[in-house]
Enzyme design. Structure first.
Site, PDB file in Angstrom:
ATOM      1  N   HIS A 297       0.840  -1.204   0.000  1.00  0.00           N
ATOM      2  CA  HIS A 297       0.000   0.000   0.000  1.00  0.00           C
ATOM      3  C   HIS A 297       0.875   1.253   0.000  1.00  0.00           C
ATOM      4  CE1 HIS A 297      -4.301  -1.248   0.983  1.00  0.00           C
ATOM      5  NE2 HIS A 297      -3.679  -2.287   0.489  1.00  0.00           N
TER       6      HIS A 297
ATOM      7  N   GLU B 142     -11.458   2.490   1.039  1.00  0.00           N
ATOM      8  CA  GLU B 142     -11.388   3.055   2.391  1.00  0.00           C
ATOM      9  C   GLU B 142     -11.783   4.534   2.435  1.00  0.00           C
ATOM     10  OE1 GLU B 142      -7.304   2.124   3.079  1.00  0.00           O
ATOM     11  OE2 GLU B 142      -6.576   4.038   2.320  1.00  0.00           O
TER      12      GLU B 142
HETATM   13  C1  NOJ Z   1      -3.479   3.044   4.689  1.00  0.00           C
HETATM   14  C2  NOJ Z   1      -3.820   1.761   4.038  1.00  0.00           C
HETATM   15  O1  NOJ Z   1      -4.265   1.945   2.724  1.00  0.00           O
HETATM   16  C3  NOJ Z   1      -4.882   1.083   4.878  1.00  0.00           C
HETATM   17  O2  NOJ Z   1      -5.307  -0.085   4.235  1.00  0.00           O
HETATM   18  C4  NOJ Z   1      -4.330   0.816   6.238  1.00  0.00           C
HETATM   19  O3  NOJ Z   1      -5.363   0.293   7.048  1.00  0.00           O
HETATM   20  C5  NOJ Z   1      -3.793   2.082   6.896  1.00  0.00           C
HETATM   21  N1  NOJ Z   1      -2.937   2.787   6.002  1.00  0.00           N
HETATM   22  C6  NOJ Z   1      -2.992   1.771   8.146  1.00  0.00           C
HETATM   23  O4  NOJ Z   1      -1.816   1.101   7.808  1.00  0.00           O
END
Ligand code: NOJ
Ligand code: CA
Length: 712
Positions: free
Chosen positions: A480, A505
């Site tokens: 990510h 998200e």
């Molecule tokens: C951003 C990431 O895209 C997400 O999936 C993750 O939960 C958070 N950072 C915390 O690492």
């Protein structure tokens, strides 16, 4: 493998111009390359129409003569390649790699340096790169800028996100090239929001011409180099390469022998061809891993969405704004009572995964350091090996193994990359010791080494180091916030997926992703490899968790199902909470059934920014699945099932939007119906605003299955 040397073309030389032409295997694309007054330029045509007008090539160097002018052609070589390779995981089980190549050796007479331009012309596009042999007059050199241009023939419609070297997490703007203005894009919800110039866009940038051509500019095989954005000159419509700088301003540090990534231009008069193009993968090197039988597709659930939705769980164990890894007594901290990654909660997810046939469980927030992990540009944030007091790593890993479920490790680095580099070996060894075979990495925040950027050469090398180090231990990677992938999963198939775009998200805690977002991503970000988009949200409005909260997922529930097919990734999450699936087990059945690794893919309908319908044949289930999505407009999707085997009956389970469904007002209304289909069947399916539909198709093995079902 077949590589033919062709002699059918030759470099024409007259006065100050040397020129050559190359045509694609199907004859539709024509490349013209010339050296005019010592400067290399190229142009590209599709069926006689200009796609790229005459455009400059070359590199500006620091401290020494640039590699941009003063050249003569000393040698040209034509060849043709036509072979088939088989991806370990992918959208199809075999890929044809068919191109014609022109390799031009140039000599800069004044400096006696050589530079090779390599052009590969496929049926659906062009790739070209700069290559440098080891040579007496060019050893180390520093690139101040790449002068590669893409001169557009007219003012196309573009689907773009702002140029940034620290994030890709923007939604798309659709505008004419001349109207590109990155300053107008809302990046407020993005941690490392920062545009590089108002007239800049990221690659891949997707375009449509007024006469119906689909174009895409991107890059392939980004290795030991900086990622490329583009600036646009709004008068001339020339797009120009803009590389991510290092902390000291230099764009790229080179040492011969060396080469740049490929610069790519995909071209077709059919939008579907862009989606099915394998040119980016083809331009990457074949698999470098000695064994790949340990690389498996993965469907997973996890302690994740409950941290993103309001009022639920936290990554951190305590509410304490200032913690230091060294000497910290974690047992002494006062738990906040909201910590998601507890032993008990993890076991609950493991049970859910085992009950419903998922391969893995991701657990975020299991390790110490989350109290002040973000925003402090702090170096020693996580050690990746110390669990919080309420997470018993031995107990959960033993429990997972007893249920046949794999735990997915989480390494959020918070972009303290030097810290991660120092600890990575121990972190991977810790994973292996506890039976983890996949890691989700994360790079939230500003990079350390301070001054480096997410997309610069130093970080590109870091991401690639993580992938190769993980491969040495047979670990699969889901990265990510790393630089957008450029087809490297061909070379390192343990790179299962990346984020590198605005994921689901954002719908939980920001203005979200507009309904058209998922109809653009496959034309852009997904060209480089699978995306961990985290679909499957059933409880779509955040007011469910917090009265008055106006955030919501900008799709219907049925569209969330369709994303498993339209948004390719061999690693797919069922992202919602177990309790939300338990309320809709009939719809959840599709997520349980759907494959994520495919031997065949058919693009049935496609238009960037509007709609996509894809049918795929799953390697594991040996069955067809269909996903169809639309943007903010409702529509009627019309498909035929001619990809099915002839004279065979199938039962199709259709998960569709209910008649009154609408992404905003009534997103959770869906219907499920079963019909008999054959290769002669046709479907007209209504799709709600922001909606979609998903179909699971099963071959009939017993006539009793047909009872009471209508035939389509
Ligand atoms: C951003 C990431 O895209 C997400 O999936 C993750 O939960 C958070 N950072 C915390 O690492
Ligand atoms: Ca649209």
């Amino acid at each position: 493998m077949r590589k033919l040397i062709l002699f059918c073309f030759g470099f024409v030389c007259w006065s100050m111009v040397q020129a050559a032409t190359l045509t694609s295997p199907n004859g539709k694309l024509t490349l013209m390359v010339s050296v005019e007054n010592g400067e290399p330029v190229y142009a590209l045509k599709f069926q006689g129409k200009s796609v790229v007008n005459s455009s400059k090539l070359g590199l500006y160097l620091e401290q020494t003569t640039s590699l941009q002018s003063g050249f003569t052609v000393v040698k040209e070589t034509y060849s043709e390649q036509d072979d088939i390779w088989h991806p370990v995981l992918g959208e199809v089980d075999s890929v044809r790699n068919h191109y014609r190549e022109l390799s031009l050796d140039l000599l800069q007479t004044e400096t006696q340096r050589t530079m090779r331009l390599i052009f590969r012309l496929f049926n659906d596009g062009l790739g070209f790169r700069y290559e440098f042999d080891k040579q007496p007059n060019l050893g180390y050199f520093r690139i101040a800028d790449e002068c590669t241009e893409f001169a557009m023939a007219s003012n196309h419609t573009a689907f773009w996100i702002p140029g940034s070297f620290d994030t890709n997490e923007y939604f798309y703007t659709t505008s004419r090239l001349s109207d590109i203005d990155a300053s107008k894009v809302d990046g407020s919800a993005i941690g490392t929001h920062g545009i590089v110039a108002n007239n800049s866009v990221q690659t891949p940038v997707m375009m449509k011409t007024d006469d119906g051509l689909y174009l895409n500019i991107f890059e392939a095989a980004l290795v030991d180099y900086a990622a490329m954005c583009l600036t646009i000159d709004k008068q001339t419509l020339v797009l120009k390469s803009l590389l991510a700088p290092s902390a000291v301003g230099t764009k790229v540090f080179m040492q011969t022998p060396c080469k740049t990534p490929w610069r790519t231009i995909l071209v077709s008069d059919k939008a579907a061809d862009i989606l099915s193009s394998k040119t980016i993968l083809n331009l990457n090197e074949p698999c470098k891993l000695a064994t790949t039988d340990w690389i498996k597709p993965m469907k997973y659930v996890g302690i994740w969405w409950e941290m993103h939705v309001p009022n639920k769980s936290s990554w951190n164990y305590a509410d304490e704004p200032n913690v230091k890894l060294k000497g910290m007594d974690w047992q002494a901290l006062k738990p906040n009572g909201r910590h998601g990654a507890t032993t008990e909660n993890t076991k609950r997810y493991i049970d859910f995964a085992a009950q419903h046939g998922f391969d893995g469980v991701l657990v975020e927030g299991w390790n110490v350091g989350w109290e002040d992990w973000a925003g402090n540009w702090k170096e020693e944030v996580f050690d990746f090996v110390t669990p919080y007091p309420d997470f018993d790593v031995k107990e959960v890993t033993t429990y997972a193994a007893s249920k046949g479920v794999k735990l997915i490790m989480h390494h959020e680095t918070s972009s303290a990359v030097t810290n991660y580099e120092r600890r990575m070996d121990d972190a991977f060894d810790f994973m292996k010791a506890h039976g983890y075979n996949a890691v989700k990495t994360g790079y939230v925040g500003k990079i350390i080494p301070r001054g480096e950027l997410h997309d610069g050469q130093w970080m590109v090398n870091h991401y690639n180091r993580v992938i190769t180090k993980a491969a040495e231990r047979q670990i699969m990677v889901n990265a990510h916030e790393q630089v957008r992938p450029t087809g490297l999963s061909r070379t390192y198939p343990n790179l299962l997926a990346c984020e590198a775009a605005r994921g689901n998200e954002f719908n939980a805690w920001s203005v979200g992703n507009p309904p058209e977002h998922e109809t653009i991503l496959p034309f852009t970000r997904l060209l480089g490899g699978g995306m961990d988009y985290t679909p499957g949200i059933f409880e779509l409005k955040m007011s469910h968790y917090q009265a008055g909260n106006t955030c919501q997922v900008h799709t219907t529930l049925a569209k969330q199902l369709a994303l498993y097919v339209t948004m390719y990734s061999p690693l797919q999450m069922a992202a919602d909470l177990p309790e939300n699936y338990e309320k809709n087990l009939d719809a959840f059945q599709f997520i349980k059934d759907v494959d994520v690794d495919w031997s065949d893919t058919r693009i049935l309908e496609a238009e960037p920014g509007d709609y996509i319908t894809i049918a795929r044949f799953g390697k594991q289930k040996k069955a067809w699945f269909i996903g169809s999505i639309t943007d903010e407009n409702s529509r009627v999707s019309e498909i035929t099932f001619d990809f099915l085997a002839p004279n065979t009956k199938y039962v199709a389970t259709i998960y569709a939007d209910a008649v009154n469904a609408d992404w905003k007002e009534n997103p959770q209304a869906y219907t499920i119906r079963r019909v008999v289909v054959s290769s002669k069947s046709k479907l007209k399916q209504a799709v709600a605003k922001g909606g979609g539909y998903a179909i699971a198709i099963k071959k009939v093995t017993d006539k009793a299955e047909l009872k009471g079902l209508k035939t389509l």
